[in-house]
Design an enzyme around this catalytic site. Structure first.
Site, PDB file in Angstrom:
ATOM      1  N   ASP A  89     -17.222   4.731 -34.027  1.00  0.00           N
ATOM      2  CA  ASP A  89     -16.694   6.095 -34.174  1.00  0.00           C
ATOM      3  C   ASP A  89     -17.805   6.973 -34.746  1.00  0.00           C
ATOM      4  OD1 ASP A  89     -14.360   4.754 -33.548  1.00  0.00           O
ATOM      5  OD2 ASP A  89     -13.163   5.667 -35.145  1.00  0.00           O
ATOM      6  N   LYS A 151     -11.704  11.815 -31.044  1.00  0.00           N
ATOM      7  CA  LYS A 151     -10.947  11.542 -32.269  1.00  0.00           C
ATOM      8  C   LYS A 151     -10.845  12.818 -33.080  1.00  0.00           C
ATOM      9  CE  LYS A 151     -11.533   8.728 -36.497  1.00  0.00           C
ATOM     10  NZ  LYS A 151     -12.346   7.646 -37.114  1.00  0.00           N
ATOM     11  N   LYS A 183      -7.844   9.383 -30.223  1.00  0.00           N
ATOM     12  CA  LYS A 183      -7.504   8.740 -31.492  1.00  0.00           C
ATOM     13  C   LYS A 183      -7.141   9.825 -32.493  1.00  0.00           C
ATOM     14  CE  LYS A 183      -9.394   5.913 -35.283  1.00  0.00           C
ATOM     15  NZ  LYS A 183     -10.545   5.085 -35.734  1.00  0.00           N
TER      16      LYS A 183
END
Length: 217
Positions: A89, A151, A183
């Protein structure tokens, strides 16, 4: 709804002790979470604890600000993968996005994706700092750069809300036609909140409240 299969059990606090990280991994196994999300120095700890499970190891890059150099992000991602991370990430460079330096942001993501190879790359937009138009732009850049997910948040913006249903839906509507997933992360503390994020299009939920969510009746 099997909410556990959406949850990345997360602990990114700077004062997290080894015992806390071990507990995180054990809880992830117990509840069958999709993954654990930790800082890179803790990858080897969770790798040992999760050796006999299907729980993914996720690590963060350029966290939480995103404004280190691309070379630093590449090294950090490569090192995390070498240590055992299954997914990465990374935080985008928000300042460069706001300056309209879209080629810079795209290359930043693209180079980290190259370092990830076949491993999943999620791109953290930090939606608390972006307008709706900027969220759409960032999503489109992530698509062009070859990312696998977008995300919402790091959860580290002072006074920030974190994941918002309307932002998750906006992100989903923007990237889903291209095969990317979303996400939702930041401020998801209840089953109700988790379900709303999933209904809005989230395929993963980053939360430190996974156990509490699972224990709700």
């Amino acid at each position: 709804m099997e909410i556990n299969k959406y949850i990345e059990h997360t602990l990114l606090k700077q004062d997290a002790k080894k015992s806390d990280i071990i507990k995180l991994a054990c809880e992830a196994k117990e509840y069958g979470f999709a993954g654990v999300c930790v800082n890179s120095c803790n990858i080897e700890i969770v790798k040992k604890e999760l050796a006999d499970s299907d729980v993914k190891i996720v690590s963060v890059i350029g966290f939480p600000l995103g404004d280190c150099t691309t070379a630093a992000k590449i090294f950090e991602a490569s090192d995390a993968i070498k240590l055992g991370a299954d997914e990465i990430d990374m935080v985008i460079n928000t300042g460069r996005l706001k300056d309209g330096e879209f080629d810079y942001v795209k290359q930043d993501i693209s180079e980290v994706k190259k370092a990830c190879g076949e491993r999943v790359l999620k791109v953290i937009l930090e939606t608390d700092l972006l307008s709706k138009d900027e969220i759409i732009t960032a999503c489109n850049i992530a698509v062009e750069a070859g990312a696998d997910f977008v995300k919402t948040s790091t959860g580290f913006v002072k006074g920030g809300v974190g994941a918002k249903v309307e932002d998750v839906k906006l992100m989903f509507d923007t990237v889903n036609p291209y095969g990317l997933r979303v996400k939702a992360s930041g401020g998801i503390r209840t089953r109700e909140a988790a379900e709303k994020m999933i209904e809005a299009g989230a395929a993963r939920l980053g939360t430190s409240s996974g156990v509490e969510i699972m224990q709700e009746i």
